[in-house]
Design a protein around this motif. Structure first.
Motif, mmCIF file in Angstrom:
data_model
loop_
_atom_site.group_PDB
_atom_site.id
_atom_site.type_symbol
_atom_site.label_atom_id
_atom_site.label_comp_id
_atom_site.label_asym_id
_atom_site.label_seq_id
_atom_site.Cartn_x
_atom_site.Cartn_y
_atom_site.Cartn_z
ATOM 1 N N PRO A 355 0.825 -1.223 0.000
ATOM 2 C CA PRO A 355 0.000 0.000 0.000
ATOM 3 C C PRO A 355 0.852 1.262 0.000
ATOM 4 O O PRO A 355 1.928 1.314 0.606
ATOM 5 C CB PRO A 355 -0.807 -0.128 1.293
ATOM 6 N N TRP A 357 -0.930 4.469 0.301
ATOM 7 C CA TRP A 357 -1.705 5.449 1.054
ATOM 8 C C TRP A 357 -2.708 4.707 1.937
ATOM 9 O O TRP A 357 -3.055 3.557 1.665
ATOM 10 C CB TRP A 357 -2.502 6.358 0.112
ATOM 11 N N ASP A 358 -3.180 5.357 2.962
ATOM 12 C CA ASP A 358 -4.292 4.799 3.713
ATOM 13 C C ASP A 358 -5.597 5.320 3.107
ATOM 14 O O ASP A 358 -5.583 6.104 2.151
ATOM 15 C CB ASP A 358 -4.189 5.111 5.196
ATOM 16 N N ALA A 359 -6.709 4.884 3.652
ATOM 17 C CA ALA A 359 -8.003 5.212 3.063
ATOM 18 C C ALA A 359 -8.252 6.734 2.999
ATOM 19 O O ALA A 359 -8.885 7.235 2.063
ATOM 20 C CB ALA A 359 -9.121 4.540 3.843
ATOM 21 N N ASP A 360 -7.779 7.467 4.003
ATOM 22 C CA ASP A 360 -8.057 8.904 4.067
ATOM 23 C C ASP A 360 -7.153 9.731 3.149
ATOM 24 O O ASP A 360 -7.552 10.794 2.675
ATOM 25 C CB ASP A 360 -7.906 9.409 5.501
ATOM 26 N N HIS A 362 -5.656 8.581 0.279
ATOM 27 C CA HIS A 362 -5.616 8.098 -1.102
ATOM 28 C C HIS A 362 -6.073 9.208 -2.052
ATOM 29 O O HIS A 362 -7.080 9.890 -1.790
ATOM 30 C CB HIS A 362 -6.542 6.881 -1.250
#
Length: 367
Positions: A355, A357-360, A362
């Motif tokens: 990964p 980026w994280d969800a926030d 991205h």
């Protein structure tokens, strides 16, 4: 004065409105999409979506040879070569903009007609898939040819290839098979077949249509010009059982070996085998994993996953090497990291899926 790489025209309709015509205008590169073109097209399509006078949008390519042959991977190559100067950032910006545009097309609020004439490959197929009315012609030649450059079928292909008849999307993805208009209709990649020579007549009919109900008007016009009986002979469906048997393996190494070992005397199959044999072994693994990951997923999720994988491809060596061999030095002798699909270790492919980026954070979190 240099002409803009995307041109825009508003063709008047009889009620005082107009049809917006967007033309990809880089014929020397078969209308390959640059970042500048992506931004220009997205901005104008957003403006037309909000303009009451614009009844419908027509998207086409200039030059008579191609709708769009894909992304501007030569520019991407030079960015990767200058990675110490921000090449990864360039890749993130490019793919983010491209996938954001593709996603926007899939949700466009007005009738959007894509005239998929000539070469429609890679990023061009991504544009075509987003349109509400996907038209192919007698000159259409479609493909996801990323196996040849060490990328993988992106622009939403992880989603739309996985929705083809069982095994066919995998076969198309790993061989870069060239499809004609009949194949596109059969596999759900197109909605209409209209002869190449009818383009101006179709546009003229759209300007004369009654656009009180634009979606209905566009459908009526396209239906009036449809001529499926004149489409070329199908290549995929007559071979469906054979393609599904070739693709029916427990792992990608088995599938690839079955395709390469196929001895059927058939020019179309032979061309696909040749392309796969010369292609990037890592790409075959990426195709397998992405189709598995997105068989039941949503489109926005697919684009977010593809963005991370595409940027990772720019960080690995295969994509740069594939572009070099095919389009820069043109020696057609890529030096892939591994000699064949069976020798690629799972740990190497795992690295592409780390990964970023994280969800926030991205870049496509808001899709």
């Amino acid at each position: 004065m240099t002409e803009p790489m995307v041109t825009f025209e508003e063709k008047p309709t009889r009620d005082g409105g107009c049809i917006g015509v967007a033309t990809l205008n880089a014929p020397d590169s078969l209308n390959a999409l640059s970042l500048t073109m992506i931004h220009a097209l997205h901005a104008r399509l957003e403006a037309w979506a909000q303009a009451p006078a614009v009844h419908a949008v027509w998207l086409q390519g200039a030059g008579g040879k191609a709708f769009c042959a894909g992304g501007d991977v030569v520019a991407l190559y030079h960015a990767m070569r200058g990675a110490h100067e921000g090449g990864a950032d360039v890749a993130t910006a490019y793919f983010s903009a491209e996938y954001r545009l593709d996603h926007f097309l899939h949700h466009y609020p007005k009738p959007l007609i894509a005239w998929g004439d000539g070469v429609v490959m890679g990023g061009g197929l991504g544009l075509l898939q987003g349109a509400g009315h996907r038209v192919v012609t007698d000159t259409s030649r479609l493909a996801m040819p990323e196996i040849s450059i060490g990328l993988y079928p992106d622009v939403g292909a992880s989603w739309f290839l996985s929705r083809m008849p069982g095994g066919v999307g995998l076969y198309v993805g790993v061989t870069g098979a060239h499809l004609n208009a009949r194949d596109a209709l059969d596999l759900g990649l197109a909605d209409r077949f209209i002869p190449h020579a009818a383009r101006e007549d179709v546009l003229d009919a759209l300007t004369r249509a009654d656009h009180r109900s634009p979606h209905h008007a566009v459908r009526q016009v396209l239906e009036a010009f449809e001529a499926r009986a004149r489409a070329p002979e199908a290549q995929v469906m007559p071979r469906l059982d054979h393609l599904q048997a070739l693709s029916d393996g427990a792992d990608i190494a088995t599938v690839v070996q079955r395709i390469l070992d196929d001895t059927r005397e058939d020019a179309w199959l032979a061309a696909n085998r040749e392309r796969l044999a010369a292609g990037c072994p890592a790409t075959a693994h990426l195709v397998w994993r992405m189709l598995c990951r997105h068989r039941h997923g949503g489109l926005a999720e697919t684009f977010r996953d593809e963005l991370a994988l595409s940027v990772q491809c720019c960080r690995h060596t295969e994509l740069a090497e594939g572009i070099r061999a095919l389009l820069i030095d043109k020696d057609k002798a890529p030096r892939w990291a591994y000699p064949d699909v069976a020798s690629v270790p799972p740990s190497y492919i795992d690295g592409f899926f780390m990964p970023l980026w994280d969800a926030d954070t991205h870049p496509l979190a808001d899709l």
